[in-house]
Design a protein around this motif. Structure first.
Motif, mmCIF file in Angstrom:
data_model
loop_
_atom_site.group_PDB
_atom_site.id
_atom_site.type_symbol
_atom_site.label_atom_id
_atom_site.label_comp_id
_atom_site.label_asym_id
_atom_site.label_seq_id
_atom_site.Cartn_x
_atom_site.Cartn_y
_atom_site.Cartn_z
ATOM 1 N N LYS A 13 0.860 -1.186 0.000
ATOM 2 C CA LYS A 13 0.000 0.000 0.000
ATOM 3 C C LYS A 13 0.893 1.230 0.000
ATOM 4 O O LYS A 13 2.103 1.126 0.161
ATOM 5 C CB LYS A 13 -0.962 0.002 1.189
ATOM 6 N N ASP A 14 0.301 2.375 -0.187
ATOM 7 C CA ASP A 14 1.073 3.613 -0.197
ATOM 8 C C ASP A 14 1.762 3.818 1.153
ATOM 9 O O ASP A 14 1.184 3.509 2.200
ATOM 10 C CB ASP A 14 0.174 4.810 -0.484
ATOM 11 N N GLY A 23 9.486 16.707 15.286
ATOM 12 C CA GLY A 23 9.504 17.123 13.882
ATOM 13 C C GLY A 23 10.310 16.227 12.968
ATOM 14 O O GLY A 23 10.595 16.608 11.832
ATOM 15 N N VAL A 24 10.681 15.026 13.413
ATOM 16 C CA VAL A 24 11.462 14.103 12.586
ATOM 17 C C VAL A 24 10.502 13.260 11.744
ATOM 18 O O VAL A 24 9.570 12.653 12.266
ATOM 19 C CB VAL A 24 12.351 13.189 13.462
ATOM 20 N N ALA A 25 10.748 13.226 10.433
ATOM 21 C CA ALA A 25 9.887 12.460 9.516
ATOM 22 C C ALA A 25 10.150 10.967 9.671
ATOM 23 O O ALA A 25 11.298 10.531 9.781
ATOM 24 C CB ALA A 25 10.150 12.879 8.077
ATOM 25 N N VAL A 52 10.590 0.584 8.142
ATOM 26 C CA VAL A 52 10.537 1.932 8.711
ATOM 27 C C VAL A 52 11.690 2.736 8.126
ATOM 28 O O VAL A 52 12.821 2.248 8.065
ATOM 29 C CB VAL A 52 10.664 1.897 10.254
ATOM 30 N N VAL A 53 11.397 3.960 7.686
ATOM 31 C CA VAL A 53 12.408 4.849 7.103
ATOM 32 C C VAL A 53 12.328 6.179 7.836
ATOM 33 O O VAL A 53 11.231 6.681 8.105
ATOM 34 C CB VAL A 53 12.152 5.067 5.594
ATOM 35 N N ALA A 62 7.882 8.617 0.776
ATOM 36 C CA ALA A 62 6.458 8.962 0.772
ATOM 37 C C ALA A 62 6.063 9.707 -0.499
ATOM 38 O O ALA A 62 4.948 9.544 -1.001
ATOM 39 C CB ALA A 62 6.117 9.791 2.003
ATOM 40 N N ASN A 63 6.962 10.522 -1.047
ATOM 41 C CA ASN A 63 6.660 11.296 -2.249
ATOM 42 C C ASN A 63 6.730 10.479 -3.528
ATOM 43 O O ASN A 63 5.991 10.735 -4.472
ATOM 44 C CB ASN A 63 7.600 12.493 -2.369
#
Length: 156
Positions: A13-14, A23-25, A52-53, A62-63
């Motif tokens: 899935k996406d 604030g860490v992605a 996990v990234v 994600a983009n």
């Protein structure tokens, strides 16, 4: 001691992008990796491995990655645990990715570039075959067709 994992599979899935309170992605996705054998019904099975990234690479994943895309993941296996709402200890096994490579081109409407980012956001070098091919052309563009290789090109 060594803890390295290399996987190639398709996203189920996406990817889900989130940010920690600091604030860490962080992005999570599941990779379906085919097993190298068939079951008794001669059907191929797959393992579904959580990945996990972190940080800038999480934003790139994600983009650019979507459900069904082929990706290579390199990282380490991690086992963590927590107590759920019922007070039971739950163990989670996942791969923490250091490097994610996008292995297919995606659809024509989307971005077909492979930025190939590693942990820390450093862009990796893509294959750039020298000689007549030159540039950033796909070295496998003639998939299935004979390749003309002179003896001068062979390393042995």
């Amino acid at each position: 001691m060594l803890n390295r994992v290399i996987l190639i599979g398709r996203l189920t899935k996406d990817p889900e992008l989130r940010y920690t309170p600091a604030g860490v992605a962080v992005t999570q996705f599941t990779l379906a990796v085919d097993r190298p054998f068939s079951n008794q019904q001669r059907e191929r099975e797959a393992d579904f491995i959580p990945v996990v990234v972190w940080r800038q690479q999480a934003e790139h994943v994600a983009n650019y990655l979507r459900k069904g895309r082929l990706a290579a993941v390199e990282g380490r296996m991690q086992v963590r645990n927590y107590d759920n709402n019922e007070g039971r200890r739950v163990y989670v096994t996942e791969v923490v990715a250091d490097n994610v490579r996008f292995l297919d081109r995606g659809d024509a409407g989307g971005n077909s570039e492979d930025p190939g980012f590693s942990q820390g956001g450093q862009q990796q070098q893509r294959y750039s075959g020298g000689g007549a091919r030159g540039g950033n052309q796909d070295p496998f563009v003639d998939d299935g067709k004979p390749i003309d290789i002179s003896d001068d090109d062979l390393p042995f």
